[in-house]
Motif scaffolding. Sequence first.
Motif, PDB file in Angstrom:
ATOM      1  N   THR A  77      63.911  94.893  14.599  1.00  0.00           N
ATOM      2  CA  THR A  77      64.951  95.794  14.123  1.00  0.00           C
ATOM      3  C   THR A  77      66.286  95.543  14.793  1.00  0.00           C
ATOM      4  O   THR A  77      67.289  96.104  14.376  1.00  0.00           O
ATOM      5  N   ALA A 125      54.503  97.921   6.186  1.00  0.00           N
ATOM      6  CA  ALA A 125      55.918  98.340   6.182  1.00  0.00           C
ATOM      7  C   ALA A 125      56.728  97.454   7.121  1.00  0.00           C
ATOM      8  O   ALA A 125      57.480  97.927   7.971  1.00  0.00           O
ATOM      9  N   ARG A 160      52.828  99.332  13.825  1.00  0.00           N
ATOM     10  CA  ARG A 160      53.933  99.163  14.784  1.00  0.00           C
ATOM     11  C   ARG A 160      53.461  99.457  16.194  1.00  0.00           C
ATOM     12  O   ARG A 160      53.974  98.902  17.160  1.00  0.00           O
ATOM     13  N   GLU A 209      73.378 105.363  16.214  1.00  0.00           N
ATOM     14  CA  GLU A 209      72.655 104.617  15.183  1.00  0.00           C
ATOM     15  C   GLU A 209      72.011 105.548  14.163  1.00  0.00           C
ATOM     16  O   GLU A 209      72.139 105.354  12.947  1.00  0.00           O
ATOM     17  N   ALA A 210      71.314 106.562  14.644  1.00  0.00           N
ATOM     18  CA  ALA A 210      70.597 107.446  13.723  1.00  0.00           C
ATOM     19  C   ALA A 210      71.574 108.198  12.824  1.00  0.00           C
ATOM     20  O   ALA A 210      71.385 108.289  11.605  1.00  0.00           O
ATOM     21  N   ALA A 211      72.629 108.722  13.416  1.00  0.00           N
ATOM     22  CA  ALA A 211      73.607 109.462  12.628  1.00  0.00           C
ATOM     23  C   ALA A 211      74.311 108.527  11.647  1.00  0.00           C
ATOM     24  O   ALA A 211      74.600 108.912  10.509  1.00  0.00           O
ATOM     25  N   ARG A 258      73.097 105.816  10.179  1.00  0.00           N
ATOM     26  CA  ARG A 258      72.176 105.514   9.071  1.00  0.00           C
ATOM     27  C   ARG A 258      72.069 106.706   8.135  1.00  0.00           C
ATOM     28  O   ARG A 258      72.084 106.555   6.911  1.00  0.00           O
ATOM     29  N   GLN A 259      71.932 107.861   8.725  1.00  0.00           N
ATOM     30  CA  GLN A 259      71.731 109.061   7.913  1.00  0.00           C
ATOM     31  C   GLN A 259      72.995 109.387   7.120  1.00  0.00           C
ATOM     32  O   GLN A 259      72.976 109.511   5.896  1.00  0.00           O
ATOM     33  N   GLY A 302      70.655 112.611  11.455  1.00  0.00           N
ATOM     34  CA  GLY A 302      69.764 111.459  11.407  1.00  0.00           C
ATOM     35  C   GLY A 302      68.428 111.763  12.044  1.00  0.00           C
ATOM     36  O   GLY A 302      68.279 112.665  12.866  1.00  0.00           O
ATOM     37  N   ASP A 303      67.440 110.984  11.613  1.00  0.00           N
ATOM     38  CA  ASP A 303      66.094 111.108  12.172  1.00  0.00           C
ATOM     39  C   ASP A 303      65.720 109.815  12.865  1.00  0.00           C
ATOM     40  O   ASP A 303      66.441 108.833  12.778  1.00  0.00           O
ATOM     41  N   ASP A 341      65.946 106.767  10.874  1.00  0.00           N
ATOM     42  CA  ASP A 341      67.270 106.189  10.648  1.00  0.00           C
ATOM     43  C   ASP A 341      67.657 105.165  11.702  1.00  0.00           C
ATOM     44  O   ASP A 341      68.658 104.480  11.553  1.00  0.00           O
ATOM     45  N   THR A 342      66.890 105.087  12.775  1.00  0.00           N
ATOM     46  CA  THR A 342      67.198 104.065  13.775  1.00  0.00           C
ATOM     47  C   THR A 342      66.539 102.741  13.429  1.00  0.00           C
ATOM     48  O   THR A 342      66.731 101.752  14.129  1.00  0.00           O
ATOM     49  N   LEU A 343      65.774 102.724  12.346  1.00  0.00           N
ATOM     50  CA  LEU A 343      65.127 101.497  11.897  1.00  0.00           C
ATOM     51  C   LEU A 343      65.838 101.027  10.642  1.00  0.00           C
ATOM     52  O   LEU A 343      66.199 101.827   9.788  1.00  0.00           O
ATOM     53  N   PRO A 344      66.046  99.725  10.506  1.00  0.00           N
ATOM     54  CA  PRO A 344      66.963  99.268   9.461  1.00  0.00           C
ATOM     55  C   PRO A 344      66.387  99.278   8.054  1.00  0.00           C
ATOM     56  O   PRO A 344      67.130  99.283   7.096  1.00  0.00           O
ATOM     57  N   ASP A 345      65.069  99.270   7.903  1.00  0.00           N
ATOM     58  CA  ASP A 345      64.529  98.997   6.579  1.00  0.00           C
ATOM     59  C   ASP A 345      64.157 100.282   5.857  1.00  0.00           C
ATOM     60  O   ASP A 345      63.305 101.034   6.321  1.00  0.00           O
ATOM     61  N   ALA A 373      62.346 100.679   3.436  1.00  0.00           N
ATOM     62  CA  ALA A 373      60.943 100.667   2.993  1.00  0.00           C
ATOM     63  C   ALA A 373      60.038 101.372   3.991  1.00  0.00           C
ATOM     64  O   ALA A 373      58.977 101.882   3.639  1.00  0.00           O
ATOM     65  N   LEU A 374      60.483 101.400   5.248  1.00  0.00           N
ATOM     66  CA  LEU A 374      59.662 102.054   6.258  1.00  0.00           C
ATOM     67  C   LEU A 374      59.725 103.567   6.146  1.00  0.00           C
ATOM     68  O   LEU A 374      58.856 104.267   6.660  1.00  0.00           O
ATOM     69  N   ARG A 375      60.736 104.051   5.499  1.00  0.00           N
ATOM     70  CA  ARG A 375      61.042 105.480   5.534  1.00  0.00           C
ATOM     71  C   ARG A 375      59.863 106.333   5.093  1.00  0.00           C
ATOM     72  O   ARG A 375      59.452 107.250   5.790  1.00  0.00           O
ATOM     73  N   GLN A 425      56.635 105.674   4.751  1.00  0.00           N
ATOM     74  CA  GLN A 425      55.416 105.616   5.544  1.00  0.00           C
ATOM     75  C   GLN A 425      55.591 106.343   6.873  1.00  0.00           C
ATOM     76  O   GLN A 425      54.761 107.151   7.264  1.00  0.00           O
ATOM     77  N   TRP A 466      57.723 107.684  19.450  1.00  0.00           N
ATOM     78  CA  TRP A 466      57.981 107.140  18.110  1.00  0.00           C
ATOM     79  C   TRP A 466      58.789 105.862  18.160  1.00  0.00           C
ATOM     80  O   TRP A 466      58.415 104.863  17.548  1.00  0.00           O
ATOM     81  N   THR A 467      59.920 105.896  18.844  1.00  0.00           N
ATOM     82  CA  THR A 467      60.880 104.792  18.729  1.00  0.00           C
ATOM     83  C   THR A 467      61.260 104.156  20.065  1.00  0.00           C
ATOM     84  O   THR A 467      61.634 103.002  20.106  1.00  0.00           O
ATOM     85  N   LEU A 504      67.571 107.818  20.137  1.00  0.00           N
ATOM     86  CA  LEU A 504      66.702 107.248  19.108  1.00  0.00           C
ATOM     87  C   LEU A 504      65.893 108.318  18.398  1.00  0.00           C
ATOM     88  O   LEU A 504      64.952 107.991  17.664  1.00  0.00           O
ATOM     89  N   ARG A 505      66.242 109.578  18.602  1.00  0.00           N
ATOM     90  CA  ARG A 505      65.601 110.712  17.915  1.00  0.00           C
ATOM     91  C   ARG A 505      64.080 110.685  18.071  1.00  0.00           C
ATOM     92  O   ARG A 505      63.335 110.978  17.139  1.00  0.00           O
TER      93      ARG A 505
END
Lengths: 520, 376, 326
Positions: A52, A127, A180, A403-405, A407-408, C51-52, C55-59, C61-63, C65, C96-97, C287-288
Amino acid sequence: MLRSPSSRTNRLSRPILIAALGCVSLLGSAAAGQLRYAEDQAPAIVNPLFTTSMAETRVSELLFQALYADDHTLASVPQLAESGELSTDRLHMTVRLRDNVTWQDGTPFTAKDVVYTVRAMKDPATASTEAGRARFISDCREVGTHAVQFDFVRAELRPEDKLTFKILPASALQTLPVKRTDSFRKNPIGTGPWSLVKFNDDNSVSFAANAGYRGSDGLDDVGISQITLKEVADKNYQAKLLLYESIDALVRVLPRDLAMLQANRKVELYPYQTNSWWYAGFNLARAPFSDPKVRQAITEMLDVPNMLAPIGTGDLITGPYVPSSPFYNHETKPWPHDPNAASALLLSAGYQRDPDGWYKAGRKLSITVSAHRALESAQEVTINLQSQLQGQGIDVTIDFLDEAAWRQQVWTDRNYDVVLSQWTFDRNEDIREQFHSTGSRNLMGLKDVEVDRLLDVARDASDPLARKTALRATHQRIHDDLPMVFLWTLDSYAALSTKVKAVSVHPFAFFTWASEWQMQ
Amino acid sequence: MILFLTTILFLGCRTAPPPPPDPLDASWIATVVREPERFATTLEGNGGREAWQAFHRSDWLNVQGTLAGSAVSVPEHRARAELALLERLLSRAQGDALLALAQGWAKHSPDQPVPKWLIACAQRVAELRSDAPAAERWRAQAVAAGIVFDETNPNPFVIDRMAEMDLDGVRVGAGTIGENAAMGSFWDPTLPAALEQRYTQVASPALGVGLPVDLFGPIVEAALGTRPDTDDVEACRAFTVGIDTRLDAWSARLNETASPDGKALLQDLQLVQVGRSRTLSALAVDAVEHHRNSCAAFYAEQALDQASSRQISPVNTPTVFAVLAVANVETGHVREALDALSPLRGAFPESIGVIETIGDLAVQQGLERTGLSREN
Amino acid sequence: MSPAAAGAATPSARVGIAALARNYSGRLAGWGLAWLGAVVLAQVLVAFAPGDAIDTLPDPALREQLSAEWGLGTPVYLRVFRGTAGVLAGDLGSSWTVQPGAPVGDAVVGAMCASLPVLGAAWALAVGVGAAARGRKGARIARAMSAVPVVLLALCVPGGVNALAWKGMAEGWWTRPAFFALPVEGGAVRDLLLVGVLGLGSAAMAEVAARLAEADARLEEAGFLLAARAHGADERALRRLRWRHRVVPLVEAAQAVFTPLVGGLVVVERLFARPGAGDLLWRAVELRDVPLATGVVVALTGTTVVVGASLDLLRRAWDPRLRMGA
């Protein structure tokens, strides 16, 4: 004359102090053959299926190999593959694998590993962030212990250019889908020149030369026995650490540190061939930025050279390519810096100028500029942008997002007015995803039928001149559409200690040719 | 006892023998710093201040004045020699790229016939390089494609029409695009070679010796040591480190002993940086002419001022960019060659043809690839 | 004392202990509720941050799952409820992250082991220096010293130390010292600097000095020192008497400044690049990583509660008036 005890003490104290400090002085620099490099953040997962961040990409480059990899001219050459045969209809390819390769745990590398990797990438339950790279493969199967057959979705002219994803050990992961959270992420096993030794308590990561490594060029010994990744969150500090000889390599040098590092004889700069450019993008789906007059007015209010000057050296651009790109349209003239013309445009767009700003239907023209916190020098640029626009009567609020904000808010919700950001492309400079109306990275929401057509022509062209012509026209068209203010491209360098010899740096993955480096 | 001590004292107080002279003290930098008046006289007596200022900042086109002038000053002669070298390098870069483009056409674009202009250009470039077998192969292809130069389709290559052309006008106006009814328009690969010939004709071969000839040029070779003659980048790096170490120490000593005028010249004209850059540039040219391309690229990179590497300046000469372009094209780093040539585009319109040809090659090599991109 | 007198003392002591227990159980309950509130609040704040974790992961498609796996699609109140229930049941889940899959408990224990010595040392330093700086003049000096923000100190101190080390190396005073190139090169010097910056740079020291100065002023006004002097008490006896009366305000001050030091720990660990609970909390929020952030908050607030409750008990045990609920 007898000396007083205090003066005796004073005379002795300095040498004692120096001796004490000398005892404390332990060698803080590296042991011979050890390379230390800095990353903003240590990798959370070391598994090429779930890469990532660029830090993880670079670590994968140390530990894993692919069927094909770039040589120094960025042409694809066999790495884990021995040879490949493409069928006449270009829908199938048989790849013979090298039979002298072993995984770091001693298990032989076989076709099973290749098949497993492709299936893991394509399994929706995994995924994988790399799933898109295997999309062109419809099937993959073993045709021998060291041979694999690929079937492609469409005829492929040079599939070896796409078989550059990292291969994983079936024996270590075993089942599908891959999670993962699998312990592999902390104990990765690859075929690459180095293996991961441990994640240290101070967030650094240690690697050691892989004794079982077999180079595709017949060279098995690597010139660097140990590598340490040091986490240094403060980008501004990384160059200082190189000068202090606390690290030996800096992946990217901030433009303002160039002069300092160039003057140091113990550091050598390596220019990157990167195609990256900054932009200020408008949300075309949101008023008033859906109005081209407003976009043009804002653009003409900006003095872009003035925004670039404080942050480093670079070239101004007029479209989605860097000036040295073959696709850059040098006939395209930049939008002028003309506040008077900008004012006229706003008036024609229905705005009225009051002492405290521009108004339309009772609403003041104000902009929120969103920027990613990790974007280097973004603060200086946004402050400059803010003061320029506020001087023209437009209120500007700056919003820095993590980063999170980011993306969201920006990508998922498209909740922004203007974003300040940067795109980096590899040598192919493929802008389709960013500007085609169906592009997955079309953040601004550009929908121009002509741009779509030109991008389709470029994609399908088998004549280089036809592709060049189409993309230059695209450059002009996108410039005219003004979905974003194209700002500049910056010089990009890596910096390494002169103790590291025979260095060549891959523009994207950095460590691709690190097995050739030598450490003095 | 007293005699003994006196003898010891006498021996200890004898002055040490003087150190051997540093060859760098014979360089033009030392002369300028130690004799500022002589420097001023040299400028005035050899073409004038403006010409030398332009030469110093690598603005060679504005040193030369007119090509047809009979009373040509030293800086103009030197500028023309530099320009001849530059055009030779550009010609080589464009020729390499064009031949690679032509040879790679069938592989990368099998569905497209090779363009006629490309066949004709490949054949002409092969002829210019005296590569008879290659020229013959391309001639056969040209004949098969129906490319004939006669009264109806005259030879479009500028090098064949030099006598009738004002090359200044051609270069500045068009960059040149050749035009031929059979071939359409194309970037003429013979233009840089034609310009090289013209500059070589008007540059004086024998300028003599002395400060006007050495000024703003490479540092005296005897001072540098033995240069490596293999294409070993590490050897070149060690050699460059040696140069830099010596220059650092020597320039510090020079600055200490210089008069105020000398110090001002040292700093304002960046004499040491210019001397270093011109030296490394000469090493790069020597390496590239002997096809030691890795070393050539290394020396050229080292010669550049990285803090402003996109501009022509006293330190960043056009030659350095051209060497980088040649070395990169010949080692397969085609895209990097475009970066190297980008700074020349504005000042040298003939470089546009070189850039376009190399660009076509870069596009050809990426035809089947899909690209990666990332944010930030 | 006669046996009758001795027996007469016991019922009042029993009453004191009973009163202490009664008062203290109420306080303990309060501490517990505060801890629980902090755990809930931490989860709520991270959940409502823009953000969650996904949202720290780029893809994208992962969302789907990972959203299902992490329960990001459920309402916030339900997530908070489940998270809190898990904490109370002793299940902190896995990261998680930040360290995907790693048990939160293990990560937090490691981080706390790294941070507690530093936090304790900084606290002791702040209280000790603050106590030594008692008095109006000392309190003013302490306030002035604390005026420089901790952040600035944390940024400047490593730079200053490095500059000095660099000069020393250039002058040949020493070869490369082990503490050079802070904060990347860790070790005792970095930790000492961190303790110093946190202990002396935060407002804790000034707070302690100010409270003691106030307590001293009240002590003088109370008049019994004068009475003791009048009864012939010497300076040593008077000093002992003063310190006996300073214990409670000192303990109160120490209790009051502990929590802000925990907040300061997050900042200085981040700026000194020192792995610990503060640094881990920062990463987890960035990283939430809700389970990890919750786990760190559980540990840090738990520590605050234990320290606060212990000091409270000490205070009451020391001062009989407090035992009686006065």
